[in-house]
Design an enzyme around this catalytic site. Structure first.
Site: not given
Lengths: 377, 264
Positions: A72, A94, A361
């Site tokens: 991210k 969010e 990830s």
């Protein structure tokens, strides 16, 4: 999108287009990605996992080793630099699993911006560690108690905040969904995953991989891995969605596998919805996959047959979680644990000498509490 | 000429401003919605805006969100709401706009939806999450069927877009008084008059102001500068306060008459 937001989206698009040809911006982003976030991440040959599953070579793209523990941050670094250019003093986000929230809170701290993160109360419960991290980083975590109390509702609430505070606030969307230019911009910021992986695999193997596998919630890590390989037709893309309690149970988050076309949060894509166009509540053990929509580019890849999509259940994801922990000493997040388990299914039907690249990830620290409860450890 | 246009012509002749009342269809149930509609017409409401409940109403504040959720729990859907409008048309010629998010329309099928809405007697559509650029096809098709798609202008809309939206909007223009979601505010946002003047420079269409309006003094202030006012959350809140009260319809009617400033 509400009319009030149109000017902010236009401003963002303009700033983003400018940045893509601005060598100073690119240099700045490269600096933070390498010096602060820890890029490039290794492309690691998982020998014992490969042996266990009978696949010639499984490579893991180690996004879990990045600062904050997930991919991210590739995107939040890019967007915060744009926010600074637009002279915004506050960022909002969010978050589902909390990884995007943490990555946003991190860059806000780094650049001294105010930060509010919207998070469903169900996710606050199951991702406590990340809630604590965000607070420690100086962000406010605003609980969202409407709808399914997960990612979808957090995004709806963040949009309401943005409509209200649009003049001084930038909304850092964490996935390849939402209104234009977000799907394209987030994809581009995440494409560093695929660009690196391509160079690394060519160096190690002198050839392209046969398969790319990644989990898909909104789809940012998958799109980041897939997109730089788009023109390499020999490379097959497989996105792995969350089948939750099973596709027939109706409690899942497999939007591409079991959804239909719809419009939500400013983009037309596939959606989990009833026949009246009401958005259904998604379910997955992995908070980061628990979203009834999906990035529009994934829906496009599906429609042209460029990528295929499969679904892996909660139970199977838990098996993926322990499988990678035991064979490689790597504890994955529950989200990529879906992709890890999928390799087991894939192994039954691929050629012996296949090379598979999986996007790992994020790391699993955030999930250990939830998993120990489920497995009774 | 559809009912909206007729209404604004009539208002103009009498030098009056439009009072537009919003309620969530199916809250607390469709029968009450029908009774409220009739009561509103008797109370001097000029246009009725019926909200189609949606699972993710991103432009709405807590009051309308809660009403939508309650209506959805009772399985209120687009089909039922159109049916309601059709029944209302036997007794009432009040102009009716449906306020709906885009996905329920998209899933219904745009053209099928417009055709059915027309047959049932809908006059206008308000779609808060559909930018006019994306809705060009829908706006055109609806216009051919005599249905007005009403577009928004907000405090952040650029001059270039004001011109565009003023041109493409039909029936009237919905000016959003503030940057934010629906819901009552203590004070009206500043600068409304100046913005309206700017919009009026580019269009002769009526401009009505909504969002954040909850009391008579605010209605009066807006009426000095606009062609009409839209009140939603304050009315829905009144409904909520009287849930289960057999006098709900008349009490909400009283509230609306008070807002309008006509004698109770």
């Amino acid at each position: 999108m509400p009319e009030t937001l149109v000017f902010a989206l236009e401003e963002l698009e303009k700033e983003y287009v400018k940045a893509t040809s601005d060598t100073k911006f690119k240099e700045q982003l490269r600096y933070y990605l390498s010096e602060y976030a820890g890029r490039p991440t290794p492309l690691y040959l998982a020998r014992r996992l490969s042996e266990r599953l009978g696949i010639a070579k499984i490579y893991l793209k180690r996004e879990d080793l990045l600062h904050t523990g997930a991919h991210k941050i590739n995107n939040t670094l890019g967007q915060v630099l744009l926010a600074l250019k637009m002279k915004k003093v506050r960022v909002i986000a969010e978050t589902g699993a909390g990884q995007h929230g943490v990555a946003t809170a991190t860059v806000a701290a780094l650049f001294g911006l105010k930060c509010d993160v919207y998070m469903g109360t169900e996710d606050i419960r199951r991702q406590r560690l990340n809630v604590f991290r965000m607070k420690l980083l100086g962000a406010r975590v605003i609980p969202v108690d409407s709808g399914s109390r997960t990612l979808k509702d957090a995004m709806t609430e963040a949009l309401r905040d943005w409509v209200t505070n649009v003049r001084d606030t930038h909304y850092i969307i964490g996935t390849v969904a939402g209104p234009h230019p977000y799907p394209q911009m987030v994809r581009d910021f995440q494409s560093v995953i695929g660009k690196e992986a391509k160079q690394q695999i060519l160096k190690k193997e002198k050839r392209l991989p046969d398969y790319l596998v990644a989990c898909v919630g909104g789809g940012s890590n998958a799109m980041g891995l897939f997109h730089p390989f788009f023109k390499e037709r020999s490379v097959k893309f497989i996105g792995v969605e969350a089948a939750g309690l099973g596709l027939s149970s109706g409690r899942h988050a497999a939007t591409l596998v079991a959804g239909s076309p719809g419009v939500l949060h400013g983009c037309k894509s596939d959606l989990l919805e009833d026949k009246f166009g009401q958005v259904k509540i998604a379910h997955s053990i992995a908070a980061g996959l628990d979203y009834p929509g999906v990035g529009p580019e994934h829906a496009y890849y599906k429609s042209i047959g460029r990528a295929s999509y499969a679904a892996v259940s909660d139970k199977e994801a838990l098996e993926g979680f322990t499988l990678l922990s035991e064979t490689e000493g790597i504890i994955p997040a529950l989200e990529p644990a879906h992709a890890i388990f999928y390799l087991k299914k894939l192994s039954r039907r691929i050629k012996k000498n296949s090379i598979v690249v999986v996007c790992l990830s994020g790391r699993g620290d955030k999930d250990t509490e939830e998993v120990s409860m489920r497995l009774g450890l | 000429m559809n009912r909206i246009e007729k209404k604004f012509n009539e208002l103009k002749r009498n030098n009056r401003k439009a009072f537009i009342a919003f309620i969530t269809a199916g809250y607390p149930d469709l029968r009450t919605t029908a009774r409220l509609a009739m009561e509103f017409e008797r109370s001097g409401v000029d246009i009725l805006e019926l909200g189609v409940p949606f699972s993710d109403p991103m432009a709405d504040g807590p009051i309308i969100q809660a009403a939508s959720q309650a209506a959805l729990k009772k399985k209120v859907n687009m089909g039922g709401i159109l049916e309601l409008v059709k029944k209302l048309r036997r007794y009432s010629q009040i102009p009716i706009c449906l306020m709906t998010y885009y996905n329920p329309v998209f899933c219904f099928g745009q053209e099928r939806f417009i055709r059915l809405a027309r047959t049932c007697g809908v006059d206008g559509l308000i779609i808060p999450d559909l930018p006019p650029e994306e809705g060009k096809g829908l706006i055109k098709y609806a216009a051919k069927s005599g249905i007005d798609v009403i577009c928004f202008i907000s405090p952040t809309t650029s001059l270039q877009r004001i011109k565009y939206i003023a041109g493409i909007s039909r029936g009237f223009i919905y000016y959003v008084s503030l940057t934010g979601v629906t819901g009552a505010r203590k004070y009206l946002a500043t600068g409304i008059a100046g913005r309206l003047k700017l919009v009026k420079k580019y269009t002769a269409k009526p401009v009505c102001v909504g969002f954040g309006v909850s009391r008579h003094s605010q209605v009066a202030d807006i009426n000095r500068v606009a062609d009409g006012v839209i009140v939603g959350s304050a009315i829905v809140k009144k409904i909520e306060e009287h849930l289960g009260d057999p006098g709900l319809v008349s009490k909400v009617g009283d509230f609306v008459r008070n807002l309008k400033g006509s004698r109770v």
